[in-house]
Design an enzyme around this catalytic site. Sequence first.
Site, PDB file in Angstrom:
ATOM      1  N   ARG A  95       0.792  -1.124  -0.090  1.00  0.00           N
ATOM      2  CA  ARG A  95      -0.157  -0.083  -0.059  1.00  0.00           C
ATOM      3  C   ARG A  95       0.913   1.186  -0.053  1.00  0.00           C
ATOM      4  NH1 ARG A  95      -5.351   0.519   0.310  1.00  0.00           N
ATOM      5  NH2 ARG A  95      -5.896   2.583   1.059  1.00  0.00           N
ATOM      6  N   ASN A 128      -7.492   4.993  -6.924  1.00  0.00           N
ATOM      7  CA  ASN A 128      -7.102   4.618  -5.568  1.00  0.00           C
ATOM      8  C   ASN A 128      -5.761   5.053  -5.289  1.00  0.00           C
ATOM      9  OD1 ASN A 128      -9.484   3.464  -4.622  1.00  0.00           O
ATOM     10  ND2 ASN A 128      -9.282   1.703  -5.923  1.00  0.00           N
ATOM     11  N   ASP A 156     -19.355   2.319  -2.812  1.00  0.00           N
ATOM     12  CA  ASP A 156     -19.422   1.278  -1.647  1.00  0.00           C
ATOM     13  C   ASP A 156     -20.802   1.444  -1.164  1.00  0.00           C
ATOM     14  OD1 ASP A 156     -16.290   0.788  -1.538  1.00  0.00           O
ATOM     15  OD2 ASP A 156     -16.530   3.070  -1.373  1.00  0.00           O
ATOM     16  N   ARG A 159     -23.143  -0.623  -2.959  1.00  0.00           N
ATOM     17  CA  ARG A 159     -23.065  -1.828  -2.875  1.00  0.00           C
ATOM     18  C   ARG A 159     -23.540  -2.282  -1.453  1.00  0.00           C
ATOM     19  NH1 ARG A 159     -16.180  -1.558  -4.352  1.00  0.00           N
ATOM     20  NH2 ARG A 159     -16.593  -2.171  -6.409  1.00  0.00           N
ATOM     21  N   HIS A 184     -12.168   4.527   1.572  1.00  0.00           N
ATOM     22  CA  HIS A 184     -12.413   3.599   0.218  1.00  0.00           C
ATOM     23  C   HIS A 184     -11.351   2.359   0.192  1.00  0.00           C
ATOM     24  CE1 HIS A 184     -13.838   1.852  -3.382  1.00  0.00           C
ATOM     25  NE2 HIS A 184     -12.951   1.784  -3.812  1.00  0.00           N
ATOM     26  N   SER A 242     -13.553  -3.166 -11.087  1.00  0.00           N
ATOM     27  CA  SER A 242     -15.040  -2.774 -11.218  1.00  0.00           C
ATOM     28  C   SER A 242     -14.882  -1.713 -12.193  1.00  0.00           C
ATOM     29  CB  SER A 242     -15.843  -2.513  -9.934  1.00  0.00           C
ATOM     30  OG  SER A 242     -14.963  -1.198  -9.414  1.00  0.00           O
TER      31      SER A 242
END
Length: 370
Positions: A95, A128, A156, A159, A184, A242
């Site tokens: 990350r 991201n 989200d 979802r 996120h 996605s």
Amino acid sequence: MVIRVALSGAAGNIGYALLPLLASGYVFGSNAVELRLLEIPQAVGSLTGTKMELMDCSFPCLTDVIITTDPLVAFNNADVIILVGGMPRRKGMARKDLIQANTKIFSSMGQAIEEVASSNVKVLVVANPANTNCLVALTEATRIPTKNFCALTYLDHQRAKGQIATRLGVSTNSIKNVTIWGNHSETQYPDALSGGYCVAKDGTKVPLSEMLANDIDWATTDFIYDVQNRGKAVIEARGLSSAMSAAQATADCLRTWLVTGTKTGETVSMAVYNDQGYYGVKEGIVFSFPCECRNGEWFVKEGLQLSDFSRNKLNITEAELVEEMAAAHELIGTSPVKIRTVSMSTCSSGSSLATTATESDMSVCLTSRM
Ligand code: LMR
């Protein structure tokens, strides 16, 4: 008046699914739209084909499509900027490495916004790590009010609604006011219980805490895990991130924020700059909260009662964002305490840039602060 919309990473899968929603009037009604498509040189060829397709769709409101590799061209006087282009996470990438690569990119995006965008530009960050990319961009673009930025957690949010609707056997549209708190990422806290409700067939609003009273284990374990990991599950199934759902959520977030607003009493999730310490969350990070939208502005809905369980979940995602902020600030050489402590209102006065009434009575609130 033409709305100038810039999209970075326009040749990607999200861009391909998003462009028709921007050009067709789905987001901006019958207002004229000019698209500026920003890409790296290697992607310009395929973008040329996308431009042909946009022209072949004969969208009545689409006035021009500009392809460029220069953010200063794409963002020049832009009213809306959607930042989808970034360095995706590759296999084996930590990350920290992702933050490093994207901080560079979003620092230069922020500088270009600062230099040439409309003073009332609205910026939505999709790439991201979206929250921290958004923080980096707004840190660089000090001329632009922090309230003009947000990062996408609408995906989200949708979802979470979908999971709950399926569980209860109701329409997804009847599920209201769930909240995505925080990042996120997999630390986000999808929360059905603090303010969520279901609109019954007779219009009664039934709290989800009541409807899920006998299913609390699910609401506090599998539901949370599944929403947190939905992006990963899509990647595993599709072999790709996605795109359709991300594009739809991007379009719906823009439409709600800038055009329709939220319905009375309803909230959506948006990751916004926390300059007020909302819900006791540390100031200076971009954190997803329940938001109402009116006149092109978002407002964090305050006053939800959070259980100890929820508070603990908020602390986890807050800690991750604080860590990401520290890493990003180290890279761009700013001090977290010095930056953007004042949020400036966006729609307090001035004239609207684009207020053409449409069949669906949509007007875009891109009100100038000048
Ligand atoms: C998603 O939520 O679908 C994406 O952010 C996942 C990803 O890493 O691309």
